[in-house]
Write a protein that holds these residues in place. Sequence first.
Motif, short mmCIF file in Angstrom:
data_model
loop_
_atom_site.label_atom_id
_atom_site.label_comp_id
_atom_site.label_asym_id
_atom_site.label_seq_id
_atom_site.Cartn_x
_atom_site.Cartn_y
_atom_site.Cartn_z
N PRO B 14 0.83 -1.21 0.00
CA PRO B 14 0.00 0.00 0.00
C PRO B 14 0.86 1.25 0.00
O PRO B 14 1.91 1.29 0.65
CB PRO B 14 -0.79 -0.13 1.30
CG PRO B 14 -0.83 -1.60 1.58
CD PRO B 14 0.48 -2.14 1.08
N SER B 15 0.43 2.23 -0.74
CA SER B 15 1.10 3.52 -0.98
C SER B 15 2.27 3.40 -1.95
O SER B 15 2.89 4.41 -2.30
CB SER B 15 1.57 4.18 0.32
OG SER B 15 2.73 3.56 0.82
N GLY B 16 2.55 2.20 -2.38
CA GLY B 16 3.64 1.98 -3.32
C GLY B 16 3.22 2.22 -4.76
O GLY B 16 2.12 2.73 -5.04
N THR B 17 4.12 1.84 -5.68
CA THR B 17 3.88 2.02 -7.12
C THR B 17 3.77 0.68 -7.81
O THR B 17 4.64 -0.18 -7.67
CB THR B 17 5.01 2.84 -7.76
OG1 THR B 17 5.03 4.15 -7.17
CG2 THR B 17 4.80 2.97 -9.26
N LEU B 18 2.69 0.53 -8.55
CA LEU B 18 2.45 -0.67 -9.37
C LEU B 18 3.12 -0.45 -10.72
O LEU B 18 2.91 0.60 -11.35
CB LEU B 18 0.94 -0.86 -9.51
CG LEU B 18 0.35 -1.99 -10.35
CD1 LEU B 18 -1.10 -2.24 -9.89
CD2 LEU B 18 0.37 -1.69 -11.82
N MET B 83 1.36 2.95 -11.76
CA MET B 83 0.26 3.52 -10.98
C MET B 83 0.79 3.77 -9.57
O MET B 83 1.27 2.85 -8.91
CB MET B 83 -0.93 2.56 -10.94
CG MET B 83 -2.13 3.10 -10.18
SD MET B 83 -3.50 1.93 -10.18
CE MET B 83 -3.94 1.91 -11.90
N THR B 84 0.71 5.02 -9.14
CA THR B 84 1.27 5.40 -7.85
C THR B 84 0.22 5.38 -6.74
O THR B 84 -0.98 5.28 -7.00
CB THR B 84 1.88 6.82 -7.92
OG1 THR B 84 0.84 7.74 -8.28
CG2 THR B 84 2.99 6.88 -8.96
N ALA B 89 -7.89 -1.14 -3.07
CA ALA B 89 -8.87 -1.00 -4.14
C ALA B 89 -8.25 -1.18 -5.52
O ALA B 89 -8.98 -1.37 -6.51
CB ALA B 89 -9.55 0.37 -4.05
N ASP B 90 -6.94 -1.13 -5.59
CA ASP B 90 -6.26 -1.33 -6.87
C ASP B 90 -5.90 -2.79 -7.11
O ASP B 90 -5.32 -3.13 -8.15
CB ASP B 90 -4.99 -0.47 -6.94
CG ASP B 90 -5.30 1.02 -6.90
OD1 ASP B 90 -4.69 1.74 -6.08
OD2 ASP B 90 -6.16 1.44 -7.70
N THR B 116 -1.86 -7.86 -6.41
CA THR B 116 -2.47 -7.71 -5.09
C THR B 116 -1.75 -6.60 -4.34
O THR B 116 -0.51 -6.57 -4.30
CB THR B 116 -2.36 -9.01 -4.28
OG1 THR B 116 -3.04 -10.06 -5.00
CG2 THR B 116 -3.00 -8.87 -2.91
N VAL B 117 -2.52 -5.69 -3.76
CA VAL B 117 -1.95 -4.63 -2.94
C VAL B 117 -2.16 -5.01 -1.48
O VAL B 117 -3.29 -5.07 -1.00
CB VAL B 117 -2.61 -3.27 -3.24
CG1 VAL B 117 -2.01 -2.19 -2.33
CG2 VAL B 117 -2.42 -2.91 -4.70
N SER B 118 -1.05 -5.31 -0.82
CA SER B 118 -1.12 -5.76 0.57
C SER B 118 0.24 -5.59 1.22
O SER B 118 1.28 -5.69 0.55
CB SER B 118 -1.55 -7.23 0.63
OG SER B 118 -1.50 -7.72 1.95
N SER B 119 0.21 -5.37 2.52
CA SER B 119 1.47 -5.25 3.26
C SER B 119 1.95 -6.61 3.72
O SER B 119 3.04 -6.73 4.30
CB SER B 119 1.29 -4.31 4.45
OG SER B 119 0.23 -4.76 5.27
#
Lengths: 107, 119
Positions: B14-18, B83-84, B89-90, B116-119
């Motif tokens: 999360p908060s990272g860049t895809l 995508m930053t 949700a992304d 997947t966006v996850s820590s």
Amino acid sequence: QSALTQPASVSGSPGQSITFSCTGSSSDVGSYNLVSWFQQHPGKAPKLIIYDVNKRPSGVSDRFSGSKSGDTASLTISGLRAEDEAIYYCCAYEDRVFGGGTKLTVL
Amino acid sequence: QVQLQESGPGLVKPSGTLSLTCAVSGGSISSRNWYNWVRQTPGKGLEWIGEIYHSGTTNSNPSLKSRVTISVDKSKNEFSLKMTSVTAADTAVYYCAVAANGLDAFDVWGQGTMVTVSS
């Protein structure tokens, strides 16, 4: 850029004909004859089955047909088969906007 | 016959860049086509992210525009998505797609890649 409106689900029996609706607005579906339809099976990429409202790409069965009236486009599948069970998406290409998809269940 | 293949990390914090890349084979990315990114969130429909022409001209979905950068590398025959500030949700399957055969429709798609966006 609002998503096009599609019913969440429809069902039909083998051999029947079934029609899906896709409702947009006068600025997308209603303005251009660039409506396309996609079939998506689980775990697969969408497959183009109709473009320019009513044209079929090479290799797509003539059981699939499309039409449009005003701001609503329609996809009809005739002679329903078990393998038609999938999710169907419409797209207004000019605006690059999709519908939410309709899940077809073949009973 | 143009084919597309997505690649990139399957997990982003999360908060990272895809960052994803789409390799184009069977044709030149310098042909007169717009190359697109489309995503599909779990259990939901398709969402157009944006597109790029070989000249570098881009268009993006207004809802994502502030976070999206699409670029092209003609020497590698590929295009990319960044995508930053991503959030859960992304999380989605990301596809590259193109109207490859003179049609006004996305007629060629990659197989998709799950991010997947996850820590």
